[in-house]
Design an enzyme around this catalytic site. Structure first.
Site, PDB file in Angstrom:
ATOM      1  N   LYS A 132       2.467  19.708  -0.899  1.00  0.00           N
ATOM      2  CA  LYS A 132       2.005  20.428  -2.088  1.00  0.00           C
ATOM      3  C   LYS A 132       1.821  21.913  -1.778  1.00  0.00           C
ATOM      4  O   LYS A 132       2.212  22.775  -2.568  1.00  0.00           O
ATOM      5  CB  LYS A 132       0.697  19.833  -2.625  1.00  0.00           C
ATOM      6  CG  LYS A 132       0.201  20.639  -3.832  1.00  0.00           C
ATOM      7  CD  LYS A 132      -0.862  20.012  -4.686  1.00  0.00           C
ATOM      8  CE  LYS A 132      -1.150  20.948  -5.875  1.00  0.00           C
ATOM      9  NZ  LYS A 132      -2.267  20.540  -6.698  1.00  0.00           N
TER      10      LYS A 132
ATOM     11  N   ARG B 172       7.128  24.911  -9.072  1.00  0.00           N
ATOM     12  CA  ARG B 172       5.876  24.152  -9.056  1.00  0.00           C
ATOM     13  C   ARG B 172       5.843  23.072 -10.129  1.00  0.00           C
ATOM     14  O   ARG B 172       5.100  22.092 -10.029  1.00  0.00           O
ATOM     15  CB  ARG B 172       4.687  25.106  -9.200  1.00  0.00           C
ATOM     16  CG  ARG B 172       3.340  24.421  -9.046  1.00  0.00           C
ATOM     17  CD  ARG B 172       2.245  25.433  -8.790  1.00  0.00           C
ATOM     18  NE  ARG B 172       0.930  24.817  -8.836  1.00  0.00           N
ATOM     19  CZ  ARG B 172      -0.207  25.481  -8.650  1.00  0.00           C
ATOM     20  NH1 ARG B 172      -0.168  26.776  -8.409  1.00  0.00           N
ATOM     21  NH2 ARG B 172      -1.362  24.868  -8.698  1.00  0.00           N
TER      22      ARG B 172
ATOM     23  N   LYS C 133      -6.046  25.689  -9.478  1.00  0.00           N
ATOM     24  CA  LYS C 133      -6.257  25.486 -10.916  1.00  0.00           C
ATOM     25  C   LYS C 133      -7.668  24.975 -11.140  1.00  0.00           C
ATOM     26  O   LYS C 133      -8.125  24.055 -10.465  1.00  0.00           O
ATOM     27  CB  LYS C 133      -5.278  24.440 -11.444  1.00  0.00           C
ATOM     28  CG  LYS C 133      -3.850  24.926 -11.560  1.00  0.00           C
ATOM     29  CD  LYS C 133      -3.104  23.962 -12.461  1.00  0.00           C
ATOM     30  CE  LYS C 133      -1.665  23.823 -12.108  1.00  0.00           C
ATOM     31  NZ  LYS C 133      -1.050  22.742 -12.890  1.00  0.00           N
TER      32      LYS C 133
ATOM     33  N   GLU D 102       2.796  28.798 -11.181  1.00  0.00           N
ATOM     34  CA  GLU D 102       3.527  27.794 -11.951  1.00  0.00           C
ATOM     35  C   GLU D 102       4.539  28.404 -12.908  1.00  0.00           C
ATOM     36  O   GLU D 102       4.494  28.196 -14.101  1.00  0.00           O
ATOM     37  CB  GLU D 102       2.539  26.882 -12.701  1.00  0.00           C
ATOM     38  CG  GLU D 102       3.186  25.582 -13.116  1.00  0.00           C
ATOM     39  CD  GLU D 102       2.179  24.466 -13.407  1.00  0.00           C
ATOM     40  OE1 GLU D 102       0.985  24.649 -13.161  1.00  0.00           O
ATOM     41  OE2 GLU D 102       2.644  23.428 -13.872  1.00  0.00           O
TER      42      GLU D 102
ATOM     43  N   HIS E 174       3.707  13.304 -14.998  1.00  0.00           N
ATOM     44  CA  HIS E 174       2.526  13.798 -15.688  1.00  0.00           C
ATOM     45  C   HIS E 174       2.734  14.049 -17.182  1.00  0.00           C
ATOM     46  O   HIS E 174       1.758  14.090 -17.930  1.00  0.00           O
ATOM     47  CB  HIS E 174       2.000  15.075 -15.031  1.00  0.00           C
ATOM     48  CG  HIS E 174       1.253  14.821 -13.750  1.00  0.00           C
ATOM     49  ND1 HIS E 174       1.837  14.214 -12.662  1.00  0.00           N
ATOM     50  CD2 HIS E 174      -0.033  15.069 -13.393  1.00  0.00           C
ATOM     51  CE1 HIS E 174       0.939  14.125 -11.686  1.00  0.00           C
ATOM     52  NE2 HIS E 174      -0.193  14.638 -12.102  1.00  0.00           N
TER      53      HIS E 174
HETATM   54  N1  LIG Z   1      -7.026  21.266 -10.788  1.00  0.00           N
HETATM   55  C1  LIG Z   1      -6.012  20.479 -10.541  1.00  0.00           C
HETATM   56  O1  LIG Z   1      -4.947  20.918 -10.089  1.00  0.00           O
HETATM   57  C2  LIG Z   1      -6.134  19.021 -10.815  1.00  0.00           C
HETATM   58  C3  LIG Z   1      -5.150  18.154 -10.357  1.00  0.00           C
HETATM   59  C4  LIG Z   1      -5.304  16.797 -10.584  1.00  0.00           C
HETATM   60  C5  LIG Z   1      -6.415  16.313 -11.250  1.00  0.00           C
HETATM   61  N2  LIG Z   1      -7.356  17.183 -11.689  1.00  0.00           N
HETATM   62  C6  LIG Z   1      -8.532  16.689 -12.389  1.00  0.00           C
HETATM   63  O2  LIG Z   1      -9.252  15.822 -11.528  1.00  0.00           O
HETATM   64  C7  LIG Z   1      -9.979  14.905 -12.321  1.00  0.00           C
HETATM   65  C8  LIG Z   1      -9.862  13.541 -11.725  1.00  0.00           C
HETATM   66  O3  LIG Z   1     -10.347  13.577 -10.414  1.00  0.00           O
HETATM   67  P1  LIG Z   1     -10.871  12.276  -9.661  1.00  0.00           P
HETATM   68  O4  LIG Z   1      -9.885  11.208  -9.813  1.00  0.00           O
HETATM   69  O5  LIG Z   1     -11.246  12.721  -8.315  1.00  0.00           O
HETATM   70  O6  LIG Z   1     -12.116  11.821 -10.548  1.00  0.00           O
HETATM   71  P2  LIG Z   1     -13.662  12.145 -10.454  1.00  0.00           P
HETATM   72  O7  LIG Z   1     -13.917  13.514 -10.022  1.00  0.00           O
HETATM   73  O8  LIG Z   1     -14.252  11.726 -11.759  1.00  0.00           O
HETATM   74  O9  LIG Z   1     -14.166  11.145  -9.314  1.00  0.00           O
HETATM   75  C9  LIG Z   1     -14.071   9.755  -9.524  1.00  0.00           C
HETATM   76  C10 LIG Z   1     -15.394   9.039  -9.243  1.00  0.00           C
HETATM   77  O10 LIG Z   1     -15.588   8.909  -7.845  1.00  0.00           O
HETATM   78  C11 LIG Z   1     -16.884   9.314  -7.472  1.00  0.00           C
HETATM   79  N3  LIG Z   1     -16.783   9.764  -6.086  1.00  0.00           N
HETATM   80  C12 LIG Z   1     -16.238  10.920  -5.659  1.00  0.00           C
HETATM   81  N4  LIG Z   1     -16.172  10.957  -4.329  1.00  0.00           N
HETATM   82  C13 LIG Z   1     -16.698   9.811  -3.880  1.00  0.00           C
HETATM   83  C14 LIG Z   1     -16.878   9.252  -2.580  1.00  0.00           C
HETATM   84  N5  LIG Z   1     -16.455   9.882  -1.475  1.00  0.00           N
HETATM   85  N6  LIG Z   1     -17.449   8.038  -2.485  1.00  0.00           N
HETATM   86  C15 LIG Z   1     -17.833   7.379  -3.596  1.00  0.00           C
HETATM   87  N7  LIG Z   1     -17.669   7.831  -4.836  1.00  0.00           N
HETATM   88  C16 LIG Z   1     -17.101   9.044  -4.990  1.00  0.00           C
HETATM   89  C17 LIG Z   1     -17.192  10.363  -8.495  1.00  0.00           C
HETATM   90  O11 LIG Z   1     -18.545  10.629  -8.600  1.00  0.00           O
HETATM   91  C18 LIG Z   1     -16.595   9.791  -9.755  1.00  0.00           C
HETATM   92  O12 LIG Z   1     -17.473   8.880 -10.357  1.00  0.00           O
HETATM   93  C19 LIG Z   1      -9.450  15.041 -13.731  1.00  0.00           C
HETATM   94  O13 LIG Z   1     -10.371  15.746 -14.505  1.00  0.00           O
HETATM   95  C20 LIG Z   1      -8.180  15.859 -13.571  1.00  0.00           C
HETATM   96  O14 LIG Z   1      -7.893  16.643 -14.702  1.00  0.00           O
HETATM   97  C21 LIG Z   1      -7.237  18.514 -11.479  1.00  0.00           C
HETATM   98 ZN   LIG Z   2      -1.992  14.629 -11.000  1.00  0.00          ZN
END
Ligand SMILES: NC(=O)c1ccc[n+]([C@@H]2O[C@H](COP(=O)([O-])OP(=O)(O)OC[C@H]3O[C@@H](n4cnc5c(N)ncnc54)[C@H](O)[C@@H]3O)[C@@H](O)[C@H]2O)c1
Ligand SMILES: [Zn+2]
Length: 386
Positions: A240, A254, A156, A250, A261
């Site tokens: 997963k 799924r 996704k 989905e 959520h």
């Molecule tokens: N496509 C999908 O199936 C799916 C599933 C779940 C979530 N998401 C999306 O994912 C997003 C949330 O992802 P997230 O929680 O990873 O947030 P994010 O991508 O914003 O990362 C969180 C923070 O951590 C920092 N960061 C990343 N890796 C790091 C590392 N190794 N060391 C230090 N800092 C680091 C990033 O720069 C950011 O500031 C949302 O937009 C959500 O909608 C998508």
């Molecule tokens: Zn999630």
């Protein structure tokens, strides 16, 4: 299309053969140090003329050189494209800027994108890949625990709009996913906790033994112990991947991955997306377990067991919504992609480790609005475990 030149052009129904399977499957590599294998993996699974590494500025600063170095070592031409950090950047504008920057650099259809970063990077870079020149391969290299457990596997991609999160996007499965648990050592602890919420979810919906293992290994996990994180990531991704393989687009089972959520997304929305995804999902799981108990689908005591584990990791174990907030949350749930006939639908557990289908066999249940509101407010009907 089968067209017949001899037939008169007076209106016809022509059949387009179904498209070939969009993805033949892909490997997910979970191994300490695998960041340095991006180049060798890319050369095998996504041979390309040039590689575009797309990363948020913070991740580019930490791991951009390692990624570029690995590609160079494998003899692959690569360049880095960065964008500003944060969920607020997951927009059409960032998508357009990255796309334009790549066009300006004259990357062709024979390019490959490396999505390096958290879930935001995976979603944006994945969506750029899905649309660039009508689609180029993407290698997902998630660097947050949440992105490893959730975002990077499943294909996704997408962006947020003013109307809501992830409302514009595409299914675009990666050529491969590379997960290096060692990058999690630089992750802020709140981000680590946020990811653990998804692991707890995987245990709750599918695997009681895993759920117990997470609880028993909380200290090692929170200390980012590489061995513990390796096991956590591998086990969660395995669970997963099994579900995604069964239902890639989905349409059925799924949906169980959406446990927590329906309420979680509403909480994120209400917070103006200042609440971390995993924290919202944690509170959402607690609420949905309570709702399941209230409607008699979920075994009594399940919400309490979940709450204990969530608290162990410093995650919220209740939505903590007041009256007005609860009905605002309900309005948010009516906008959820799973909602039907204006009523929220959600995955309900039978007990820890198992989901329950509804009477029609669907993996989401329609739940009465009053029950949802009562449980969000912590009404006794929803939360009196046992
Ligand atoms: N496509 C999908 O199936 C799916 C599933 C779940 C979530 N998401 C999306 O994912 C997003 C949330 O992802 P997230 O929680 O990873 O947030 P994010 O991508 O914003 O990362 C969180 C923070 O951590 C920092 N960061 C990343 N890796 C790091 C590392 N190794 N060391 C230090 N800092 C680091 C990033 O720069 C950011 O500031 C949302 O937009 C959500 O909608 C998508
Ligand atoms: Zn999630």
């Amino acid at each position: 299309v089968n067209s017949n030149q001899d037939q008169p052009d007076d209106g016809a129904v022509l059949r387009v053969a179904p498209p070939a399977q969009r993805s033949a499957g892909y490997d997910v590599i979970v191994r300490a140090g695998s960041l340095n294998a991006i180049g060798t993996v890319a050369a095998v699974v996504a041979p390309a003329d040039r590689y575009a590494v797309l990363a948020p500025a913070s991740v580019a600063a930490l791991y951009g050189n390692a990624a570029l170095g690995s590609l160079a070592e494998a003899g692959l031409g690569a360049e880095l494209f960065t964008f500003a950090d944060g969920e607020q950047q997951k927009t059409r504008q960032t998508w357009a800027e990255l796309t334009d920057a790549m066009l300006e650099r004259r990357l062709g259809r024979d390019s490959c994108i490396i999505a390096l970063g958290g879930g935001v990077a995976g979603d944006i870079a994945g969506f750029v890949a899905a649309t660039y020149m009508r689609g180029v391969p993407v290698l997902q290299v998630p660097t947050t625990l949440l992105a490893m457990l959730d975002a990077a596997v499943g294909g996704k991609t997408g962006i947020d709009t003013a109307a809501g999160k992830n409302l514009v996007g595409a299914f675009h499965p990666p050529a491969a996913v590379i997960m290096d648990p060692l990058v999690l050592r630089t992750l802020p602890v709140e981000e680590l906790r946020s990811g653990v919420a998804e692991a707890i979810k995987h245990g709750a919906i599918l695997d009681l033994a895993y759920f117990r293992w997470i609880e028993a290994n909380a200290d090692a996990i929170l200390a980012a112990d590489p061995a513990a994180l390796q096991r956590l990531v591998a086990r969660s991704v395995g669970l997963k991947a099994r579900i995604v393989a069964e239902d890639p687009f989905e349409e059925g089972i799924r949906a169980i991955l959406n446990f927590g959520h329906t309420v979680g997304h509403a909480l994120e929305r209400e917070s103006g997306y200042s609440m971390r995804h995993g924290y919202a999902v944690a509170a959402g799981m607690a609420a949905e377990a309570g709702i399941g108990e209230a409607v008699g689908v979920t075994e009594r005591g399940t919400a309490a067991q979940l709450a204990t584990v969530l608290q162990r990791f410093g995650l919220p174990a209740a939505p903590g919504a007041g009256g007005a907030a609860a009905s605002a949350l309900l309005d948010g749930m009516r906008l959820d992609k799973k909602a039907r006939r204006g009523l929220p639908r959600m995955t309900l557990l039978r007990a820890i480790g198992e989901c329950a289908p509804d009477s029609t066999g669907s993996w989401t249940h329609e739940v009465p609005a009053e029950t949802v509101v009562a449980c969000l407010q912590g009404d006794a009907r929803g939360t009196d475990a046992v």
